[in-house]
Design a protein around this motif. Structure first.
Motif, PDB file in Angstrom:
ATOM      1  N   ALA A  88       0.810  -1.229   0.000  1.00  0.00           N
ATOM      2  CA  ALA A  88       0.000   0.000   0.000  1.00  0.00           C
ATOM      3  C   ALA A  88       0.846   1.283   0.000  1.00  0.00           C
ATOM      4  N   ILE A  89       2.110   1.158   0.400  1.00  0.00           N
ATOM      5  CA  ILE A  89       2.967   2.358   0.463  1.00  0.00           C
ATOM      6  C   ILE A  89       3.081   3.007  -0.918  1.00  0.00           C
ATOM      7  N   GLN A  90       3.091   2.162  -1.949  1.00  0.00           N
ATOM      8  CA  GLN A  90       3.165   2.713  -3.314  1.00  0.00           C
ATOM      9  C   GLN A  90       1.977   3.618  -3.608  1.00  0.00           C
ATOM     10  N   SER A  91       0.809   3.241  -3.107  1.00  0.00           N
ATOM     11  CA  SER A  91      -0.366   4.083  -3.387  1.00  0.00           C
ATOM     12  C   SER A  91      -0.297   5.374  -2.569  1.00  0.00           C
ATOM     13  N   TRP A  92       0.292   5.313  -1.366  1.00  0.00           N
ATOM     14  CA  TRP A  92       0.440   6.546  -0.574  1.00  0.00           C
ATOM     15  C   TRP A  92       1.431   7.497  -1.261  1.00  0.00           C
TER      16      TRP A  92
END
Ligand SMILES: Cc1cc2nc3c(=O)[nH]c(=O)nc-3n(C[C@H](O)[C@H](O)[C@H](O)COP(=O)(O)O)c2cc1C
Length: 165
Positions: A88-92
Motif C-alpha cells: 500500500a505504500i506505493q499508493s500513498w
C-alpha cells in the motif's frame, strides 16, 4: 534559498523524521507544525511530513498541500505502522504525487513509526477489521523510527536539496 520543513504528528514519530531532515538542510530554513503555517510564501523548497492514517494522507495535510503547492518544489515524508515495502505504500506515494500536481514533485521518504500504546489499545477496540489488524501490529513497530531510519531520512534530505540547487 529558503526551505520549510512542515509536519503533522500525533505521537512524535513524524517529528523525529522532520528534525532529522531539518538538521541536514543548508541555508535559510524553518521547521513548523502544519497548523502553525497558513501558506508557503517565501519558501523555495518545502518538505511536508505526516503519519499515514486510515490508509491515507490525513485530510488536513492533503488539503493544505493542494491549496498551496502551485509553483513550489515539494518533497514528502511519512511514517506508518506497516513495515517498509508493504504494497500500500506505493499508493500513498502516488497520492503524494497527485496532491502535488501544479508544483514540482521531488520525491517521497517513508519509514515505519511505532504505534503508541494508547493508539494500539484504541485500534484493538475498533470495529473496522483493518484498524484492528493495525493494533495487532503494535509490538513489531517498537522503537521506530530507529537510528538507521533517521540516517536514511538525512540522506533523503540531501538528495532532495541537490535536486533544487
Ligand atoms: C487512527 C490511526 C490510523 C492509522 N492508520 C494507519 C494506516 O492506515 N496505515 C499505517 O501503516 N499506519 C497507520 N497508523 C499508524 C501511524 O501512521 C504510525 O504509528 C505513525 O508513525 C504515527 O506518527 P506520529 O507519531 O507522527 O503521529 C495509524 C495510526 C492511527 C492513530
Amino acid at each position: 534559498m529558503k526551505t520549510l520543513v512542515t509536519y503533522m504528528t500525533q505521537t512524535g514519530n513524524t517529528k523525529k523524521i522532520a528534525d532529522a531532515i531539518y538538521g541536514e538542510i543548508a541555508g535559510e530554513k524553518d521547521i513548523k507544525a502544519i497548523g502553525e503555517i497558513s501558506n508557503l510564501e517565501g519558501y523555495d523548497l518545502v518538505f511536508v511530513g505526516f503519519p499515514v492514517m486510515q490508509f491515507n494522507i490525513p485530510e488536513k495535510v492533503s488539503n493544505f498541500v493542494k491549496e498551496n503547492v502551485a509553483g513550489k518544489n515539494i518533497a514528502f515524508f511519512m511514517t506508518h505502522a506497516v513495515p517498509e515495502g508493504f504494497e500500500a505504500i506505493q499508493s500513498w506515494t502516488g497520492s503524494c504525487k497527485d496532491i502535488a500536481e501544479g508544483g514540482n514533485f521531488l520525491g517521497t521518504f517513508d519509514c515505519q513509526g511505532e504505534l503508541a500504546q494508547p493508539v494500539v489499545d484504541r485500534l484493538l477496540k475498533a470495529d473496522d477489521p483493518q484498524m484492528k489488524a493495525f493494533g495487532e501490529m503494535g509490538p513489531s513497530t517498537k522503537g521506530q523510527p530507529d537510528e538507521s531510519r533517521i540516517q536514511k531520512a538525512k540522506e533523503f534530505a540531501k538528495e532532495i536539496q541537490a535536486k533544487v540547487q
